[in-house]
Design a protein around this motif. Structure first.
Motif, PDB file in Angstrom:
ATOM      1  N   LYS A 230       0.806  -1.263   0.064  1.00  8.95           N
ATOM      2  CA  LYS A 230       0.003   0.030  -0.167  1.00  8.95           C
ATOM      3  C   LYS A 230       0.785   1.178  -0.103  1.00  8.95           C
ATOM      4  O   LYS A 230       0.580   2.387  -0.651  1.00  8.95           O
ATOM      5  CB  LYS A 230      -0.944  -0.001   1.251  1.00  8.95           C
ATOM      6  CG  LYS A 230      -1.921  -0.789   1.042  1.00  8.95           C
ATOM      7  CD  LYS A 230      -3.065  -0.967   2.173  1.00  8.95           C
ATOM      8  CE  LYS A 230      -4.334  -1.740   2.047  1.00  8.95           C
ATOM      9  NZ  LYS A 230      -5.100  -1.631   3.007  1.00  8.95           N
ATOM     10  N   GLU A 231       2.107   1.267   0.897  1.00  4.37           N
ATOM     11  CA  GLU A 231       2.749   2.417   0.752  1.00  4.37           C
ATOM     12  C   GLU A 231       3.478   2.826  -0.363  1.00  4.37           C
ATOM     13  O   GLU A 231       3.668   3.960  -0.823  1.00  4.37           O
ATOM     14  CB  GLU A 231       3.954   2.331   2.044  1.00  4.37           C
ATOM     15  CG  GLU A 231       3.600   1.835   3.296  1.00  4.37           C
ATOM     16  CD  GLU A 231       2.989   0.465   3.454  1.00  4.37           C
ATOM     17  OE1 GLU A 231       3.680  -0.449   3.027  1.00  4.37           O
ATOM     18  OE2 GLU A 231       2.114   0.291   4.426  1.00  4.37           O
ATOM     19  N   ASP A 232       3.946   1.666  -1.004  1.00  2.25           N
ATOM     20  CA  ASP A 232       4.483   1.803  -2.517  1.00  2.25           C
ATOM     21  C   ASP A 232       3.539   2.125  -3.644  1.00  2.25           C
ATOM     22  O   ASP A 232       3.996   2.897  -4.332  1.00  2.25           O
ATOM     23  CB  ASP A 232       5.370   0.624  -2.991  1.00  2.25           C
ATOM     24  CG  ASP A 232       6.442   0.435  -1.909  1.00  2.25           C
ATOM     25  OD1 ASP A 232       7.108   1.416  -1.433  1.00  2.25           O
ATOM     26  OD2 ASP A 232       7.089  -0.886  -1.626  1.00  2.25           O
TER      27      ASP A 232
ATOM     28  N   GLU B 140       1.048   4.070  -3.083  1.00  2.00           N
ATOM     29  CA  GLU B 140       0.964   5.626  -2.802  1.00  2.00           C
ATOM     30  C   GLU B 140       2.017   6.346  -3.432  1.00  2.00           C
ATOM     31  O   GLU B 140       1.785   7.342  -4.114  1.00  2.00           O
ATOM     32  CB  GLU B 140       0.887   5.849  -1.234  1.00  2.00           C
ATOM     33  CG  GLU B 140       0.343   7.376  -1.179  1.00  2.00           C
ATOM     34  CD  GLU B 140       0.210   7.747   0.247  1.00  2.00           C
ATOM     35  OE1 GLU B 140      -0.827   7.998   0.487  1.00  2.00           O
ATOM     36  OE2 GLU B 140       1.046   7.699   1.172  1.00  2.00           O
TER      37      GLU B 140
END
Lengths: 117, 290
Positions: free
Chosen positions: A83-85, A87
């Motif tokens: 999810k962070e990547d 974003e």
């Protein structure tokens, strides 16, 4: 449409998607795949643990120099990105769209200036 | 020629000014002997050996003989533990305190080697406070963004790095130096302007500002770091030629040096006791990401 998977880990031979050289190789691979009609490319990010904006600018952001959003939405999918990547990728894509919009303006103003001379 | 450093050299404007002055005094020497006398020095922040190493490496390229002398025992011990002295005739010793991140000189195509170095020197450290996986990842990504910037924009031969963990202050400093094309030169070439070093850095750190002109977009890396540093309550310092810019937590400071450094210094300071949760600003719709 035929689905073809590109395994990023295999493509860059490691878990760190950081260098622009590796990004360029992935970009060339994607472009080659997109040249083929009726193919949906799936970018699989399994086992990738580190990603920089440099790598994403080169591999994905650069695609907007050739293709528009609707084409890429139809022909390219992202899988197994954290999810962070995801974003980070979203930020890179927004930036790329902005960059090429501005670049068109800059290029046309340069052409106008040269035309005036 | 003999050079002496003052009592204390820290990662701040004054510390960088001392090192820039040393560069300017030695940059024209060739086939000479440079003796760096540490007699007066009681405190030298070990991460700054990345800066000192870049200057001495440049002096060695000009066929100068380098000697580092009269180090206090504790400093000699520290700079042997971080392997700095081994590049200039000293010894390498094992770091039982586990607080140093070794001084290294990388070639620009050694990004994979740099990844291994960070994994080993930084991420696997037992001595660091318990950090969330996401915090570690953000620290790692920030360092890599700076390394990549040096590769892309600096067009240099080598990149010098060193880090130090300061346990009593819960901070980790990591310094990256290159002697390539500077931010000031890149920005002024792009804007066809003659901004001061600090104004050029101020321009370069704004999201969307990039000196790239080809088919690869840019202008995001430094913004990502600034956002993270601000949440982490850390610090970022950038030196480019005569320019100095710093963001501490959310506060920015700029200054100009009297002399010029022929490259870029970036020091990242992380708060390793950070227990913040790094929530995502929004949920990303994977189907419509393009």
């Amino acid at each position: 449409m035929k689905k073809i998977k590109i395994n990023v880990f295999e493509q860059i031979a490691g878990s760190a998607a950081v260098s622009s050289e590796d990004g360029e190789e992935l970009f060339n691979k994607i472009v080659k795949g997109l040249e083929e009609k009726d193919v949906l490319l799936i970018l699989d990010w399994t086992n990738i643990t580190l990603i920089t904006s440099t790598f994403l600018n080169t591999s994905i952001g650069q695609l907007y120099s050739r293709y528009d959003s609707s084409f890429l939405r139809e022909r390219l999918k992202i899988e197994n990105l954290t999810k962070e990547d995801m974003e980070l990728l979203k930020r890179v894509i927004e930036r790329a769209k902005e960059y090429f919009k501005n670049k068109e303006k800059i290029d046309s103003s340069i052409k106008e200036t040269l035309g005036d001379e | 020629m003999q050079f002496e450093f003052p009592n204390s050299i820290k990662s701040d404007f004054d510390g960088y000014e001392i090192l820039i002055d040393f560069y300017n005094k030695t940059s024209n020497l060739k086939f000479d002997s440079i003796v760096l006398n540490f007699n007066n020095v009681e405190w030298f922040e070990a991460n700054l050996t990345a800066v000192l190493g870049s200057i001495l490496s440049n002096a060695q390229n000009n066929f100068n003989d380098i000697k580092i002398e009269n180090l206090l025992d504790k400093l000699n011990f520290l700079l042997s533990r971080n392997h700095f002295l081994s590049h200039f005739g000293g010894l390498k010793i094992q770091d039982f305190y586990d607080t140093t991140i070794k001084y290294r000189k990388f070639k620009v195509n050694e990004e994979k080697l740099f990844k291994g170095y960070l994994d080993y020197e930084l991420l696997s450290r037992q001595v660091l406070p318990q950090m969330s996986d996401l915090l570690k990842k953000k620290i790692n990504e920030s360092i890599f963004e700076i390394f990549s910037n040096a590769v892309i924009h600096g067009r240099c031969q080598n990149i010098f790095t060193c880090g130090q963990y300061y346990p009593t202050q819960n901070r980790l400093d990591f310094t990256i130096v290159d002697l390539g094309k500077t931010i000031k030169t890149n920005v002024n070439d792009y804007l066809k302007n003659s901004l001061s070093g600090s104004d050029a850095i101020k321009w370069a750190i704004i999201e969307g500002h990039t000196t790239k002109q080809g088919s690869i977009p840019g202008g995001l890396g430094l913004s990502l770091i600034r956002e993270f540093i601000s949440k982490n309550q850390g610090k970022i310092q950038i030196v480019s030629e005569d320019g100095y810019w710093e963001q501490k937590k959310e506060e920015e400071t700029v200054n100009n040096f009297y002399q010029t450094f022929p490259g870029t210094i970036v020091n990242l300071e992380f708060n390793v006791a950070d227990t913040s949760h790094y929530y995502l600003s929004s949920e990303v719709d994977e189907e419509n990401i393009f």
